[in-house]
Enzyme design. Structure first.
Site: not given
Ligand code: PLP
Length: 354
Positions: A38, A130, A247, A296
């Site tokens: 993701k 969640r 800055y 930045m």
């Molecule tokens: C993001 C995610 C993972 C991977 O988690 P990591 O901590 O990055 O290994 C696995 N399962 C679900 C449901 C996730 O949302």
């Protein structure tokens, strides 16, 4: 002759990603492993990461959104792609067309998918609270007509091996998943994979560890770095004692100081929170301290005796410079945030690609 100042570079070692995938498999006791890709593979680039992992033998990819699922499908025609955020009725044609597997999170989604002749996966909420079906929902819904590939849950505290939530969630998951007719069971993210065979079940879902982040202390010595960030020297100058840099004029030269200005800043994901911390970059093989605030697009370093050519590159993250963990420790950010915060304007180089 026309010469251009190089942009900051992001070097991504795909062989290291593959090695980490294998290392996490080993830590889990050898269970099959999928991959969480993701958020553009945690910022590192969906195409090269997916192709390299597929070449390694990975056949299950986890994304957050439908759009990400479609992107993975275009890259890899033959793998399973699980969409973690669930779906609405309007998403069903796209899911089918791209042959994506929705992860059902609610009774309403379970109901909707009854009419669909394709596999789904199922998220059970064992304490993360969640996404996912609460165990008490399970009695009230019909799962019989569903072709369930993976029944999964997600650990809240796996980064702390001694945390009682781990065993609690595992027990809850076992209790409510045994009655479900699914092909495979999955509980562990990267940190969960490090908890070994008791948590690995039929499939692990590592993300962070693949990309060189340390999911838990148990992974120390098993995960290799994946990213290296380099920034070009844009200008070199000597300022007299008493002058300040950047800055807020937060840093003042105690003596005449030789300064190099580098083309990287917080817009590239070099955290502004590093300002004033014990931070150095590596230029011509020597450590040069960061001075003043992170801007930045720019940072300044005390170049000491170095006489770098304009356009030469300093290593800013990875290599002999600060690791992801060093940055996380100094800023209070999670390694996840540092990775996903790496910006869009890097010149990206992939080694060991598929
Ligand atoms: C993001 C995610 C993972 C991977 O988690 P990591 O901590 O990055 O290994 C696995 N399962 C679900 C449901 C996730 O949302």
């Amino acid at each position: 002759m026309l010469t251009c100042t190089p942009p900051a570079r992001l070097l991504i070692d795909c062989d290291a990603i593959a090695a980490n995938w294998q290392a996490l498999r080993k830590l889990s006791g050898g269970a099959p492993a999928g991959a969480a890709v993701k958020a553009n593979a945690y910022g590192l680039g969906l195409g090269p990461v997916c192709r390299r992992l597929a070449r390694e033998g990975c056949t299950d990819f986890f994304v957050a959104t439908l759009f990400e699922g479609e992107q993975v499908r275009r890259i890899l025609p033959d793998v399973a792609v699980h969409v973690l955020h669930g779906f609405t009725a309007a998403d069903i044609p796209t899911l089918l067309q791209a042959r994506l597997t929705p992860v059902i999170n609610t009774p309403a989604q379970a109901q909707l998918w009854q009419q669909v002749d394709a596999a789904c996966s199922l998220m059970i909420d064992t304490g993360m609270n969640r996404l996912g079906l609460r165990p008490e929902h399970l009695g009230a819904i019909t799962l019989d007509d569903l072709e369930i590939d993976i029944v999964m849950s997600h650990l809240a505290c796996a980064d702390d091996a001694a945390h009682p939530m781990n065993a609690l969630q595992r027990t809850r998951f076992q209790e409510c998943s045994t009655g479900i007719n699914a092909r495979r069971r999955s509980l562990a993210n990267s940190a969960g994979a490090c908890l070994g065979p008791d948590y690995a079940l039929d499939l692990t879902r590592p993300g962070l560890g693949l990309y060189g982040g340390l999911p838990s202390q148990l992974a120390q010595g098993h995960i290799v770095p994946v990213v290296r960030v380099q920034a070009p020297v844009l200008q070199v100058k000597t300022i007299p004692a008493g002058e300040t840099v950047g800055y807020g004029a937060t840093w003042q030269a105690a003596t005449d100081t030789h300064i190099a200005t580098l083309g990287i800043g917080y817009a590239d994901g070099f955290p502004r929170l590093l300002s004033g911390q014990d931070v150095w970059v590596v230029l011509e093989g020597r450590r040069c301290p960061l001075i003043g605030r992170v801007s930045m697009d720019l940072i300044c370093i005390d170049a000491g005796d170095a006489e770098p050519a304009i356009g030469s590159l300093a290593t800013v993250i990875g290599g002999d410079a600060l690791s992801l963990e060093d940055i996380a420790t100094r800023t209070g950010l999670a390694a996840y945030e540092v990775l996903t915060g790496l910006g869009e304007r890097f010149d990206r180089h992939y080694s060991g690609g598929a």
